[in-house]
Design a protein around this motif. Sequence first.
Motif, mmCIF file in Angstrom:
data_model
loop_
_atom_site.group_PDB
_atom_site.id
_atom_site.type_symbol
_atom_site.label_atom_id
_atom_site.label_comp_id
_atom_site.label_asym_id
_atom_site.label_seq_id
_atom_site.Cartn_x
_atom_site.Cartn_y
_atom_site.Cartn_z
ATOM 1 N N MET A 1 37.084 105.627 -26.578
ATOM 2 C CA MET A 1 36.910 107.055 -26.769
ATOM 3 C C MET A 1 36.462 107.664 -25.445
ATOM 4 S SD MET A 1 34.437 109.227 -29.394
ATOM 5 C CE MET A 1 33.731 107.756 -30.006
ATOM 6 N N PRO A 31 35.436 108.519 -40.395
ATOM 7 C CA PRO A 31 36.874 108.310 -40.300
ATOM 8 C C PRO A 31 37.682 109.245 -41.195
ATOM 9 C CG PRO A 31 35.832 106.454 -41.430
ATOM 10 C CD PRO A 31 34.737 107.369 -40.977
ATOM 11 N N ASP A 68 43.299 116.063 -30.656
ATOM 12 C CA ASP A 68 42.785 114.753 -30.264
ATOM 13 C C ASP A 68 42.648 114.727 -28.744
ATOM 14 O OD1 ASP A 68 42.341 112.105 -29.540
ATOM 15 O OD2 ASP A 68 44.168 111.334 -30.460
ATOM 16 N N ASP A 70 41.296 112.445 -27.049
ATOM 17 C CA ASP A 70 41.271 111.055 -26.604
ATOM 18 C C ASP A 70 42.661 110.430 -26.493
ATOM 19 O OD1 ASP A 70 38.407 111.105 -26.606
ATOM 20 O OD2 ASP A 70 38.487 110.934 -28.787
ATOM 21 N N VAL A 131 38.517 104.268 -30.289
ATOM 22 C CA VAL A 131 38.364 105.241 -31.367
ATOM 23 C C VAL A 131 38.708 106.631 -30.841
ATOM 24 C CG1 VAL A 131 36.724 106.306 -32.957
ATOM 25 C CG2 VAL A 131 36.573 103.852 -32.478
ATOM 26 N N HIS A 132 39.521 107.350 -31.597
ATOM 27 C CA HIS A 132 39.887 108.720 -31.234
ATOM 28 C C HIS A 132 39.103 109.702 -32.097
ATOM 29 C CE1 HIS A 132 43.839 108.108 -28.943
ATOM 30 N NE2 HIS A 132 43.241 106.921 -29.028
ATOM 31 N N ARG A 133 38.828 110.866 -31.522
ATOM 32 C CA ARG A 133 38.165 111.952 -32.252
ATOM 33 C C ARG A 133 39.185 113.051 -32.516
ATOM 34 N NH1 ARG A 133 34.502 113.757 -27.895
ATOM 35 N NH2 ARG A 133 36.309 113.001 -26.754
ATOM 36 N N THR A 174 37.328 110.801 -37.166
ATOM 37 C CA THR A 174 37.681 109.754 -36.217
ATOM 38 C C THR A 174 38.829 108.895 -36.745
ATOM 39 O OG1 THR A 174 36.059 108.204 -37.131
ATOM 40 C CG2 THR A 174 35.328 109.622 -35.308
ATOM 41 N N ASP A 176 40.319 104.860 -35.739
ATOM 42 C CA ASP A 176 40.244 103.648 -34.930
ATOM 43 C C ASP A 176 41.574 102.896 -35.067
ATOM 44 O OD1 ASP A 176 39.738 101.185 -33.739
ATOM 45 O OD2 ASP A 176 37.759 100.970 -34.664
#
Length: 180
Positions: A1, A31, A68, A70, A131-133, A174, A176
């Motif tokens: 991230m 998530p 996103d 990330d 992990v993306h936000r 989030t 993953d």
Amino acid sequence: MLDLDPYAALARLKPVPPLELSSPDFDAGGPLPAWAWSESRGGDDRSPGLVWGEPPAGTKSFALSVFDPDAPTGSGFWHWAVANIPADVRSLPAGAGDGESGSLPAAAITLPNEARLQRYIGAAPPAGTGVHRYFITVDALDIEEIDLDGDETPAYLGFNRHFHVLARGILIGTGDPEDR
């Protein structure tokens, strides 16, 4: 991230009060539900339900986006962008981003996402990217509509909504890639 907060710099330029924003489908910072992921990753490309609080006086419409920061693109990835949501709306049900007529209020305009689809596209972080936000943002605006033809980019919407924001709600979910 990555540690980029795409709204922090905007808040320094033009501080705006918070707008309460939540989802019945996931907890803030938690998530996204499996069905909110992209079909390419086993999901349904279904937008989560959203609920926001009472906006400040003078609110004439809302704008919504899912971003996103990330994504390994250098510029993030826009999953959904909607303008001209009427001021009396306080929620959208899960699946409202399906792109079908009648899923959103009649005045609302959905702009193409990064896949050039005028609908919500679910999370699909590539393996090995952490992990993306997903920043889900609802802005209360002081104008009834942003003049759009519907083919503009979400960034163009962001630029235009910036000058009319009265309050902003941000909800982060989030994803993953190692969980999929």
